[in-house]
Design a protein around this motif. Sequence first.
Motif, PDB file in Angstrom:
ATOM      1  N   ASP A 268     -21.539  -5.014 -24.596  1.00 33.05           N
ATOM      2  CA  ASP A 268     -21.917  -3.648 -25.157  1.00 33.05           C
ATOM      3  C   ASP A 268     -21.906  -2.503 -23.954  1.00 33.05           C
ATOM      4  N   VAL A 269     -21.543  -2.685 -23.002  1.00 36.40           N
ATOM      5  CA  VAL A 269     -21.658  -1.819 -21.670  1.00 36.40           C
ATOM      6  C   VAL A 269     -20.200  -1.875 -21.292  1.00 36.40           C
ATOM      7  N   TYR A 270     -19.409  -0.894 -21.668  1.00 39.15           N
ATOM      8  CA  TYR A 270     -17.935  -0.889 -21.222  1.00 39.15           C
ATOM      9  C   TYR A 270     -17.601  -0.989 -20.039  1.00 39.15           C
ATOM     10  N   ARG A 271     -16.539  -1.752 -19.668  1.00 41.37           N
ATOM     11  CA  ARG A 271     -16.255  -1.925 -18.209  1.00 41.37           C
ATOM     12  C   ARG A 271     -15.634  -0.549 -17.511  1.00 41.37           C
ATOM     13  N   ALA A 272     -16.116  -0.304 -16.082  1.00 43.79           N
ATOM     14  CA  ALA A 272     -15.551   0.776 -15.353  1.00 43.79           C
ATOM     15  C   ALA A 272     -13.994   0.654 -14.986  1.00 43.79           C
ATOM     16  N   ASN A 273     -13.585   1.423 -14.607  1.00 42.28           N
ATOM     17  CA  ASN A 273     -11.949   1.478 -13.887  1.00 42.28           C
ATOM     18  C   ASN A 273     -12.048   2.211 -12.587  1.00 42.28           C
ATOM     19  N   ALA A 274     -10.702   1.946 -12.129  1.00 36.05           N
ATOM     20  CA  ALA A 274     -10.506   2.262 -10.595  1.00 36.05           C
ATOM     21  C   ALA A 274     -11.040   3.548 -10.388  1.00 36.05           C
ATOM     22  N   PHE A 275     -10.317   4.622 -11.307  1.00 28.65           N
ATOM     23  CA  PHE A 275     -10.549   5.979 -11.178  1.00 28.65           C
ATOM     24  C   PHE A 275     -11.832   6.411 -12.172  1.00 28.65           C
ATOM     25  N   ILE A 276     -13.003   6.595 -11.968  1.00 28.74           N
ATOM     26  CA  ILE A 276     -13.640   6.690 -10.544  1.00 28.74           C
ATOM     27  C   ILE A 276     -14.546   5.725 -10.315  1.00 28.74           C
ATOM     28  N   GLY A 277     -14.955   4.919 -11.306  1.00 29.70           N
ATOM     29  CA  GLY A 277     -16.051   4.105 -11.189  1.00 29.70           C
ATOM     30  C   GLY A 277     -16.093   3.177 -10.197  1.00 29.70           C
ATOM     31  N   ASN A 278     -15.066   2.412 -10.071  1.00 35.99           N
ATOM     32  CA  ASN A 278     -15.340   1.127  -8.812  1.00 35.99           C
ATOM     33  C   ASN A 278     -15.456   1.687  -7.525  1.00 35.99           C
TER      34      ASN A 278
END
Length: 407
Positions: A268-278
Motif C-alpha cells: 500500500d506504499v506506492y513505489r518511488a521513481n527515478a525523478f525524483i524519489g530515488n
Amino acid sequence: FNSSNNKLNAIYEAAWETYRQNSVDIFMDCPSRERAGWLCDSYFMAKMEKEFTGKLDVAYNFYENYALPDSFAYLPEGMVPMCYPADHYNGNFISNWAMWLIVQMEDYDKMGGDKELVAKMKVRFENLLEYFEQFENEDGLLEKLDKWTFVEWSKANDFVQDVNYPTNMLYSYALRKAGELYDNDFWIEKAEHVKDVVLEQSFNGDFFVDNAVRDEDGVLKVTENTTEVCQYYAFFFDIATPDSHSQLWSKLTTEFGPNRNDSEIYPDVYRANAFIGNYLRMDILSRYGLQKQMLNEIQDYFYGMAELTGTLWENMSSHASCNHGFASYLGHVLYRDVLGVYNIDYQDKEVTFRFADLSLNECEGTIPVGDEAIRLEWKRNGDDITYSYEVPEGYSVKIENLIKEQL
C-alpha cells in the motif's frame, strides 16, 4: 573519477555524458524531446556544472532568465514559469515547482554565485511567496493549488489535492531557505509553522500520508494514500530525521530500496521513481552516514541505465527520456560519498574529506574549482587507508573518519 569498481565508473561516465549533452547554454531536460530548461531538474544540474567545470556560467544564464522580465505573460501575478524561456500560451504552470527556484537560488549563492543576481531575485521571491498566501488554509498549509501540482513520476501525482503534504514539505523548506538567504525572520517562522502542522497531520504513526481532502461538510480529512516518495520528501526537506522518526527510518533503510518486492512488502506504499524519489533517497542515505548501503543501491538502481545507453534516465524504465539532465547528479553523489569530497565550502574556503567504510579498495578523482582543482586519491589495505590530496590555494582541509579503525 576512477575507482576499483567498474560499475561505479560506468555510472560516473554516464553522468558526465548526460550532463554534457544537456548544458549547451541553459540546463535542459533532455537533448531530444524537450530541449528546454525546467525548474527542479536544474537544481541538480547546477551542482554538476560546479563540480564538472568549476564554474557557474550556465547556472547564471539559467537564473538570469528568471530575473530579467518585469512579468511573465499568461501567468498570474507572482507566479514564475515552470520552464523558461518557454512561454506556455495556455497559461499552464507547476505551482509547487516554482518553490524550487528559491531552493536553487540559495544553493547557487552557497556555491559562490553572482551576488547581484541573487539580490535581483529577492523581489521575485517576495511576489512568489505573496502569491502562495491566497492558497493557505486555516492551518497555514497550501490547499487546492491552481494548475499542475507535481510530486514525481509515480502514483504520488494522483494524490495532489486538496492538501498535498509533500508540496507543503517543500513549501516549508523554500520558506526557510528564502528566510536564510535574505535574512527574513518572518519567512523562517512561517516555515517552522508549516513544518509543525505537516508533522501533526501527515504522519500516522507508521508513514507520512500524501494528502488530505475536504468532505461534503467542508471538513479536511487525512486520507490513507501513502507513497514511498512522500517519505523521502519528509527526510530530504528536514521535516523528519532518523532521531525524530526512528521506526520509519528503520523501515526505509532495511525494507525499502531498489530490490523491494512492493507486491508483498508494504504493497500500500506506492513505489518511488527515478525523478525524483530515488535521487532523494541517495541524498538522505548519505546525509545520515549510510554510504556503504548507498554504494550498493546506486549500482542496483542505475548501473543498468549506464550499461544500456551510456546515459541516465528520467524514469526507472526506458519508456521516456533516456538522457535526462538532472540524472547527472549521480556524479555529485560519487564525488561526495565514494571519492570522499564530502563538502566544498566555497564561501569559507574549506574542503571536508570524509572517509566511509566502503567495499572498495581505491578511488581517485579531481573536481575543478575555478581554474584550480581539488584532487583526492586513497587506497585501502585491510583496516588501513592511505590518502593524498591537493586543494586550491587559500583552502583549508577538514578530515572526517566514518571508519572505526584509525586512519
